[in-house]
Design a protein around this motif. Sequence first.
Motif, PDB file in Angstrom:
ATOM      1  N   PRO A  14     -26.246  40.642 -28.714  1.00 24.27           N
ATOM      2  CA  PRO A  14     -26.785  39.336 -28.333  1.00 24.27           C
ATOM      3  C   PRO A  14     -28.275  39.419 -28.017  1.00 24.27           C
ATOM      4  O   PRO A  14     -28.737  40.345 -27.353  1.00 24.27           O
ATOM      5  N   GLY A  15     -29.002  38.439 -28.501  1.00 22.60           N
ATOM      6  CA  GLY A  15     -30.444  38.440 -28.359  1.00 22.60           C
ATOM      7  C   GLY A  15     -31.181  39.173 -29.453  1.00 22.60           C
ATOM      8  O   GLY A  15     -32.414  39.081 -29.526  1.00 22.60           O
ATOM      9  N   SER A  84     -32.833  35.757 -31.816  1.00 19.19           N
ATOM     10  CA  SER A  84     -32.130  35.276 -30.620  1.00 19.19           C
ATOM     11  C   SER A  84     -30.671  34.990 -30.910  1.00 19.19           C
ATOM     12  O   SER A  84     -30.127  33.947 -30.528  1.00 19.19           O
ATOM     13  N   ASN A  86     -26.698  34.877 -30.873  1.00 18.15           N
ATOM     14  CA  ASN A  86     -25.677  34.800 -29.845  1.00 18.15           C
ATOM     15  C   ASN A  86     -24.312  34.818 -30.502  1.00 18.15           C
ATOM     16  O   ASN A  86     -24.184  34.794 -31.721  1.00 18.15           O
ATOM     17  N   SER A  87     -23.283  34.855 -29.679  1.00 21.26           N
ATOM     18  CA  SER A  87     -21.937  35.019 -30.197  1.00 21.26           C
ATOM     19  C   SER A  87     -21.518  33.879 -31.120  1.00 21.26           C
ATOM     20  O   SER A  87     -20.698  34.084 -32.020  1.00 21.26           O
TER      21      SER A  87
END
Length: 119
Positions: A14-15, A84, A86-87
């Motif tokens: 993540p990120g 960036s 994310n899930s």
Amino acid sequence: QVQLVESGGGLVQPGGSLRLSCAASGSIVSMNVMGWDRQAPGKERERVARIFSGGSTTYAESVKGRFTISRDNAKNTAYLQMNSLNSEDTAVYYCKAGVLTGTGYFEVWGQGTQVTVSS
């Protein structure tokens, strides 16, 4: 025949960031549009991004500001820079091209590449 080959998928934290590539090959006269859709588990297919021959782009609201689509016309290749992550970005990403050949216009899809965002 025209085919699209995708690469760049994989597992990312993540990120983090990934860059997808989509290379078109075959008897291509022109490609008006290239882009990606994605299919996440349990979700509907989503149009992610498109880039047109003149360079204009469109993005899904869910990725706007994080993803950037570009293309190299000399290489018949499109790129999707994904930042960036994310899930919710976890999905199979499918490259798409609208291709003009000597025999007509065709919508061509790649085989898909898995992007998994997980810690």
